[in-house]
Enzyme design. Sequence first.
Site, PDB file in Angstrom:
ATOM      1  N   GLY A  12       0.776  -1.238   0.000  1.00 45.55           N
ATOM      2  CA  GLY A  12       0.000   0.000   0.000  1.00 45.55           C
ATOM      3  C   GLY A  12       0.806   1.286   0.000  1.00 45.55           C
ATOM      4  CB  SER A  13       4.325   2.217  -0.662  1.00 43.61           C
ATOM      5  OG  SER A  13       4.595   1.684  -1.934  1.00 43.61           O
ATOM      6  CG  ASN A  14       2.075   3.125  -5.831  1.00 48.06           C
ATOM      7  OD1 ASN A  14       2.440   4.114  -6.454  1.00 48.06           O
ATOM      8  ND2 ASN A  14       2.723   1.959  -5.878  1.00 48.06           N
ATOM      9  CG  LEU A  85      -2.155  -8.662  -6.437  1.00 47.54           C
ATOM     10  CD1 LEU A  85      -1.239  -9.603  -5.674  1.00 47.54           C
ATOM     11  CD2 LEU A  85      -1.420  -8.013  -7.588  1.00 47.54           C
ATOM     12  CG  LEU A  87      -9.120 -10.534 -13.979  1.00 48.39           C
ATOM     13  CD1 LEU A  87      -9.750 -11.598 -14.878  1.00 48.39           C
ATOM     14  CD2 LEU A  87      -8.560  -9.400 -14.813  1.00 48.39           C
ATOM     15  CB  ILE A  88     -12.479  -5.032 -11.917  1.00 49.48           C
ATOM     16  CG1 ILE A  88     -11.223  -4.409 -11.303  1.00 49.48           C
ATOM     17  CG2 ILE A  88     -13.733  -4.283 -11.493  1.00 49.48           C
ATOM     18  CD1 ILE A  88     -11.171  -4.392  -9.793  1.00 49.48           C
ATOM     19  CG  ASN A 102      -3.608  -1.815 -12.453  1.00 52.57           C
ATOM     20  OD1 ASN A 102      -3.395  -1.745 -11.233  1.00 52.57           O
ATOM     21  ND2 ASN A 102      -3.009  -2.691 -13.220  1.00 52.57           N
ATOM     22  CG  HIS A 104       1.819  -3.732 -15.087  1.00 50.47           C
ATOM     23  ND1 HIS A 104       1.344  -4.830 -14.410  1.00 50.47           N
ATOM     24  CD2 HIS A 104       2.885  -4.159 -15.799  1.00 50.47           C
ATOM     25  CE1 HIS A 104       2.081  -5.885 -14.717  1.00 50.47           C
ATOM     26  NE2 HIS A 104       3.030  -5.504 -15.555  1.00 50.47           N
ATOM     27  CD  GLU A 174       4.665   1.601  -9.166  1.00 48.45           C
ATOM     28  OE1 GLU A 174       4.180   0.758  -9.926  1.00 48.45           O
ATOM     29  OE2 GLU A 174       4.870   1.371  -7.954  1.00 48.45           O
TER      30      GLU A 174
HETATM   31  C1  GAR Z   1       3.372  -1.523  -7.395  1.00 47.39           C
HETATM   32  O1  GAR Z   1       4.693  -1.506  -7.874  1.00 47.39           O
HETATM   33  C2  GAR Z   1       2.402  -1.752  -8.515  1.00 47.39           C
HETATM   34  O2  GAR Z   1       2.823  -1.217  -9.731  1.00 47.39           O
HETATM   35  C3  GAR Z   1       2.387  -3.254  -8.579  1.00 47.39           C
HETATM   36  O3  GAR Z   1       2.404  -3.683  -7.253  1.00 47.39           O
HETATM   37  C4  GAR Z   1       3.146  -2.738  -6.487  1.00 47.39           C
HETATM   38  C5  GAR Z   1       2.339  -2.408  -5.255  1.00 47.39           C
HETATM   39  O4  GAR Z   1       3.122  -1.695  -4.356  1.00 47.39           O
HETATM   40  N1  GAR Z   1       1.219  -3.734  -9.269  1.00 47.39           N
HETATM   41  C6  GAR Z   1       1.234  -4.830 -10.019  1.00 47.39           C
HETATM   42  O5  GAR Z   1       2.234  -5.524 -10.148  1.00 47.39           O
HETATM   43  C7  GAR Z   1      -0.091  -5.139 -10.698  1.00 47.39           C
HETATM   44  N2  GAR Z   1       0.072  -6.169 -11.686  1.00 47.39           N
HETATM   45  P1  GAR Z   1       2.423  -0.942  -3.151  1.00 47.39           P
HETATM   46  O6  GAR Z   1       1.428  -1.920  -2.529  1.00 47.39           O
HETATM   47  O7  GAR Z   1       3.536  -0.613  -2.195  1.00 47.39           O
HETATM   48  O8  GAR Z   1       1.750   0.263  -3.707  1.00 47.39           O
END
Ligand code: GAR
Length: 190
Positions: A12-14, A85, A87-88, A102, A104, A174
Site C-alpha cells: 500500500g505504499s502507492n 491483484l 480482476l474486476i 491501474n 503496472h 510510481e
Molecule cells: C506496485 O509496484 C504496482 O505497480 C504493482 O504492485 C506494487 C504495489 O506496491 N502492481 C502490479 O504488479 C499489478 N500487476 P504498493 O502496494 O507498495 O503500492
Amino acid sequence: MKRIVIFASGNGSNAQRIIEYFRGRNSARVVRIYCNNREAYVLKRAVQLKVPALLFDRNDFFHGSRVMNQLKQDMPHLIILAGFLWLIPESILSAFSGRIINIHPALLPGYGGKGMYGNRVHQAVLDAGDTESGITIHRVNEQYDAGEILFQAKCAVEPGDTPETLAARIHRLEYKYYPEIVERMLDEMG
Ligand code: GAR
C-alpha cells in the site's frame, strides 16, 4: 471535491502516497481503501492515515453485493487500483465504465498478464536482459493489464540490478506520476 477510492491487496505504499498527495490539495479526497487481504500492510496504513477501509473476501467481490453497495455509497469519480491483484468483475466495470485505472510496474504490453505482479515482473525484465523498464497507467477492463494505456514513464535497468533495486527505481516513478495522472484525469472530468 472529487472522490477517490483505492483498491489494494498488499503493502500500500502507492495508496499512502495518493492519500497524502490529495491531503495537501482541495481537488480530491481518498474516501476509502478497499482491501481483499486481511494481512495486508495497507490496512495498517489506513488506520494510521485515518482513512476508512473495507475488507472483503472473494465471495463478497465476485458473487455478493457488499463491495458494490459500498461503492454506491462512496460514489467515487475514480477507482484506483494500486497493487490490487484480482480482476474486476463485470458488474463493477459496467457501473464505473472508463473510471477504473491501474498502475503496472513495467512497460505494457510487455510483462503483463495473470500472475505478473511485483518482483515477478522485475525478475522477468532482468531475465530478458532489457536495458529499460518503467511504469504504465492504464484503464481497467475485463482482462489483466490490457486496457487503454493512459501514461508511461521509463527508467534504466542498471547493470547489477536485482528485482529489489529495480523495484525501488520503479516505485519512485510510481510515487511521482500516479497522483499527478489521477489529478489530471479528475480535472478532465470537469
Ligand atoms: C506496485 O509496484 C504496482 O505497480 C504493482 O504492485 C506494487 C504495489 O506496491 N502492481 C502490479 O504488479 C499489478 N500487476 P504498493 O502496494 O507498495 O503500492
